[in-house]
Every structure is written in C-alpha cells, then in structure tokens.
Design an enzyme around this catalytic site. Structure first.
Site, PDB file in Angstrom:
ATOM      1  N   ASP A  14       0.805  -1.226   0.000  1.00  0.00           N
ATOM      2  CA  ASP A  14       0.000   0.000   0.000  1.00  0.00           C
ATOM      3  C   ASP A  14       0.838   1.276   0.000  1.00  0.00           C
ATOM      4  O   ASP A  14       0.589   2.180  -0.797  1.00  0.00           O
ATOM      5  CB  ASP A  14      -0.946   0.023   1.208  1.00  0.00           C
ATOM      6  CG  ASP A  14      -2.199  -0.809   0.946  1.00  0.00           C
ATOM      7  OD1 ASP A  14      -2.434  -1.176  -0.227  1.00  0.00           O
ATOM      8  OD2 ASP A  14      -2.930  -1.075   1.914  1.00  0.00           O
ATOM      9  N   ARG A  94       2.358   4.744  16.629  1.00  0.00           N
ATOM     10  CA  ARG A  94       1.938   5.841  15.740  1.00  0.00           C
ATOM     11  C   ARG A  94       2.414   7.204  16.219  1.00  0.00           C
ATOM     12  O   ARG A  94       2.925   7.991  15.422  1.00  0.00           O
ATOM     13  CB  ARG A  94       0.419   5.820  15.507  1.00  0.00           C
ATOM     14  CG  ARG A  94      -0.137   4.809  14.479  1.00  0.00           C
ATOM     15  CD  ARG A  94       0.823   3.873  13.935  1.00  0.00           C
ATOM     16  NE  ARG A  94       0.326   2.923  12.940  1.00  0.00           N
ATOM     17  CZ  ARG A  94       0.748   1.669  12.843  1.00  0.00           C
ATOM     18  NH1 ARG A  94       1.628   1.195  13.717  1.00  0.00           N
ATOM     19  NH2 ARG A  94       0.314   0.875  11.901  1.00  0.00           N
ATOM     20  N   ASP A 123      -5.628   3.646  13.188  1.00  0.00           N
ATOM     21  CA  ASP A 123      -4.324   4.243  12.936  1.00  0.00           C
ATOM     22  C   ASP A 123      -4.418   5.596  12.240  1.00  0.00           C
ATOM     23  O   ASP A 123      -3.644   6.505  12.517  1.00  0.00           O
ATOM     24  CB  ASP A 123      -3.439   3.267  12.145  1.00  0.00           C
ATOM     25  CG  ASP A 123      -3.024   2.068  12.995  1.00  0.00           C
ATOM     26  OD1 ASP A 123      -2.852   2.256  14.213  1.00  0.00           O
ATOM     27  OD2 ASP A 123      -2.900   0.955  12.459  1.00  0.00           O
ATOM     28  N   SER A 174      -3.272  -9.162   7.768  1.00  0.00           N
ATOM     29  CA  SER A 174      -2.702  -7.831   7.858  1.00  0.00           C
ATOM     30  C   SER A 174      -1.953  -7.756   9.187  1.00  0.00           C
ATOM     31  O   SER A 174      -2.527  -7.974  10.246  1.00  0.00           O
ATOM     32  CB  SER A 174      -3.834  -6.798   7.790  1.00  0.00           C
ATOM     33  OG  SER A 174      -3.360  -5.564   8.267  1.00  0.00           O
TER      34      SER A 174
HETATM   35  N1  ARG Z   1      -6.523  -3.101  16.498  1.00  0.00           N
HETATM   36  C1  ARG Z   1      -5.203  -2.692  16.807  1.00  0.00           C
HETATM   37  C2  ARG Z   1      -5.164  -1.210  17.080  1.00  0.00           C
HETATM   38  O1  ARG Z   1      -6.052  -0.514  16.711  1.00  0.00           O
HETATM   39  C3  ARG Z   1      -4.212  -3.125  15.770  1.00  0.00           C
HETATM   40  C4  ARG Z   1      -4.083  -2.247  14.573  1.00  0.00           C
HETATM   41  C5  ARG Z   1      -3.093  -2.778  13.587  1.00  0.00           C
HETATM   42  N2  ARG Z   1      -2.790  -1.828  12.558  1.00  0.00           N
HETATM   43  C6  ARG Z   1      -2.488  -2.135  11.293  1.00  0.00           C
HETATM   44  N3  ARG Z   1      -2.279  -1.138  10.467  1.00  0.00           N
HETATM   45  N4  ARG Z   1      -2.415  -3.362  10.854  1.00  0.00           N
HETATM   46  O2  ARG Z   1      -4.257  -0.695  17.669  1.00  0.00           O
END
Ligand code: ARG
Length: 396
Positions: A14, A94, A123, A174
């Site tokens: 991506d 992040r 995110d 993912s």
């Molecule tokens: N659900 C988790 C969170 O919101 C994991 C997120 C994983 N992010 C990703 N871009 N694969 O923190």
C-alpha cells in the site's frame, strides 16, 4: 514547483503504491520516511523499494531505544491494557512515527504529511490527531483512504510501474509489529467464531521443552536487568519476548471496540509485553501504598483508552503521565517469573528493599509484632455507624 510530502512508509504494497500514486495523480514529490520500531525487516531492500516506487528521498530512522524508553516504558508504568487485554502495540508506535515524520517534514521543507491507513481503522486517527497536536500547519494526505481500489488493482499498479513488491505469496493477514508485540487481522480471522490457525502465530510457537525461570529487576517502574544482567530496555524486552514466547504464552484473541465505531476481531501475540506487564503490576502490589494503588488502578484504563484513541499528545494524557511517574518512585525490586511447557507463565515470587510487606505485621508465627489490642477499638469505631443504623432503622 510541486508540493513536497513526507509519507510514513512501511515498505509494504500500500505505501509503495501510494508513493507512485501521489507522484502521478497529485503531482507532488514524495519523501518516504520509515521508522525502525523493532518490527524487523531489511532496511536496504525497503529503501530501494521506496526509490523504485518514485520517492525523491528515503529516510530511515532507528527509534528503537526512544520507542522503548518514552513510549513502551510509559505504557508499562501505567499497566496499560486497552479493554483490559490489548497492550496497545500499534497505538504506541503511531505517535513516535508522527514525531519523526514531522521532524522530516521540517528538515525537507515539506508542506504535508501522508499515511497509508484506510478509513476503517484506528491508525488514521492516531496519525492525524498526533499531527494536529505537533504540527497544526501541516496538511495531511491519506491516499489509501480515498483511492477506492482493490488489492488486485494495487498489485497491477505496482506491476505496471515496476515497483518490486513481493506479493505473489503474501501473508493472508494484515500484520503490524514492533518491540511490544505483533497484531494480526483479516483473512479467516474476520469470523470471530473461527479459531486462529497456527500459521497466525510467529512469536508464540511453543518450542520449549523444559521449565525456565526469569528474574526481572525493576528500578522505579522500569525493568533494568534480567537474571542479574543489566540490559537496555529494548534488548530486555526482546529477550523476555523470546523466552516467554517459546512457551506458547502471550496470545490474545478478542473482539475489540475501535474508535471509529466498528467491532473488530483482533489477534495479538505479545509474550514479552504481557510478561513484563504482569511482573510490573505484581511488584506494585508489594511496593505501592494502598490508596495510591487503588487510585492508580482507576486511572490506568483511562490512560490506555486515551492512547488507543490517538490522544498521546493531549493535556489529560500529559497530566496522567505525571501522576504515573510520581507513583513509580518506589517500584523497585525483583520479580521471579516461571515458565512451563503447556503455555504457562506466572509470577513465582517478588522482593523489594523498599517493599511495604512487613513480616512482623503479617506473620501468624512467634515473630508477630502487631498490636492486637488496637484492633478491638478500631473495629468498633469502624462499624459504629452501621451499628447505630442497625439499632434504629434496619428492617429485620
Ligand atoms: N486493532 C489494533 C489497534 O487498533 C491493531 C491495529 C493494527 N494496525 C495495522 N495497520 N495493521 O491498535
């Protein structure tokens, strides 16, 4: 002159496609910024890929120690678990990525920052709210959220522009990973009734055949040594992760409430994080005075929720940090963790030079120094209000 954009670059499909897409469709120059938060990966390959995708420059920043100290360390001191279970793996990374993205934007004189998040996750919230806090003047671009193309189309696009992404036999999941653990979503996991297949797991494959003990030394809330050997925080976390993970311990399977209103089935493996959180909370049970411990326990879920919701850089989070920091002054000592084949890991013992456990007060043996005669009057006054109520008003 075309605009300059710094993109949070992971090296995946991506963000690689996003480099070319923004360059072509938005007529901007893209600087790719990749942060090493302990996810592993070949940085030379990742750099080359960003350049092949059309980036005018690539910046790789090794932020592992900073991430451990200023982000993971605070989460550990706060015993942070979102909804009681998730140690905030992605939510912690992040804000540090944004911090370095903003630094790169300044260094390159960029007008905007960009990320590769979709519109359905947390995110994007963390990226954008953190950017608003640190650099309100920078524009935020979210190409993936807007472009509405399928994964197949992405792969075709990468092929058309000769972007070397290895997607032939890519993971059906993912994944996001850093020092604090690994998150796994999508594929068969989207059915909350389906058990996660073993191929979901990498950090928690049960290979150990003998029990093991780990002594973790804490100083003011942070682990500083393992079995008497002083280690930097990021290596210590890595070592605990490796040992505990080899017992198949540290998996989480939950349905989680995202900030954007979606319930989502999430699988995590965080052996090191969960073991250290367990050890730290245990040491607090020995070293924190009762009222402080109880008040802290009330604030901890709030801390976790703020960080989950993208409010790392916010006044309430800063104030709670100050409380947590003050609470850790005496959280020093050793915790003994025991791991056993069959997926067991538990606290087997704890000790501290500044602990509040007093043997002469607690013991039922001859060394007892507790003043038993004080108890009678204390209990009578403690219950006086209830005794009065019982005599005059209680229905029998
Ligand atoms: N659900 C988790 C969170 O919101 C994991 C997120 C994983 N992010 C990703 N871009 N694969 O923190």
């Amino acid at each position: 002159m075309s605009k300059k954009v710094v993109l949070a670059y992971s090296g995946g499909l991506d963000t690689s496609v996003a480099v070319r897409w923004m360059t072509e469709e938005m007529n901007v120059e893209v600087v790719a910024v990749a942060a090493d938060v302990g996810q592993g990966g070949d940085w030379d390959v990742i750099k080359a890929r960003a350049l092949a995708a059309g980036a005018v420059d690539v910046v790789v920043v090794d932020v592992r120690e900073e991430f451990a100290r200023d982000f993971v360390g605070r989460a550990l001191k706060a015993n942070a678990l979102y909804e009681g279970r998730y140690p905030l793996v992605s939510a912690l990374s992040r804000p540090i990525i944004v911090k370095h993205l903003v630094e790169a934007a300044r260094a390159h004189g960029a007008d905007a920052v960009a990320h590769g998040c979709t519109g359905k996750g947390n995110d994007q919230v963390r990226f954008e709210v953190s950017t608003a806090a640190l650099a309100p003047d920078l524009e935020v671009i979210a190409p993936v959220r807007g472009w509405g193309i399928t994964r197949e189309q992405s792969i075709d696009y990468a092929r058309k522009w000769a972007i070397p992404v290895s997607v032939t036999k890519e993971s059906p999941y993912s994944i996001d990973q850093n020092l604090w653990g690994r998150t796994i979503e999508c594929g068969v996991l989207e059915d909350p009734w389906a058990q996660p297949p073993e191929d979901t797991f990498e950090l928690t494959r049960p290979t150990a055949t003998e029990p093991a003990e780990l002594t973790i030394t804490f100083d003011q809330g942070l682990p500083v040594a393992l079995d008497g050997k002083t280690l930097g925080l990021s290596s210590l976390i890595g070592e605990v992760d490796r040992v505990v993970g080899s017992y198949g311990w540290g998996r989480i399977d939950m349905v989680e409430n995202r900030r954007v209103g979606i319930k989502s089935r999430e699988v995590y493996e965080c052996p090191g994080a969960l073991a250290l959180l367990m050890a730290h909370a245990d040491l607090e049970s020995l070293t924190l005075e009762r009222d402080l411990a109880h008040e802290k326990a009330r604030l901890e879920p709030r801390w976790a929720e703020l960080v989950y919701d993208g409010l790392w850089y916010s006044p309430l989070k800063a104030a709670l940090d100050a409380f947590v920091e003050e609470s850790q002054r005496h959280v020093s000592g050793d915790v003994r963790l025991r791991c056993e084949p069959g997926g067991r890991c538990f606290v087997a013992g704890r000790r501290s030079d500044v602990g509040l456990y007093d043997y002469t007060l607690a013991t039922y043996e001859a060394a007892d120094a507790f003043r038993h005669e004080d108890a009678e009057g204390f209990v009578r006054l403690w219950g006086l209000g209830v005794a009065t109520w019982a005599a005059r008003q209680a229905r029998r």
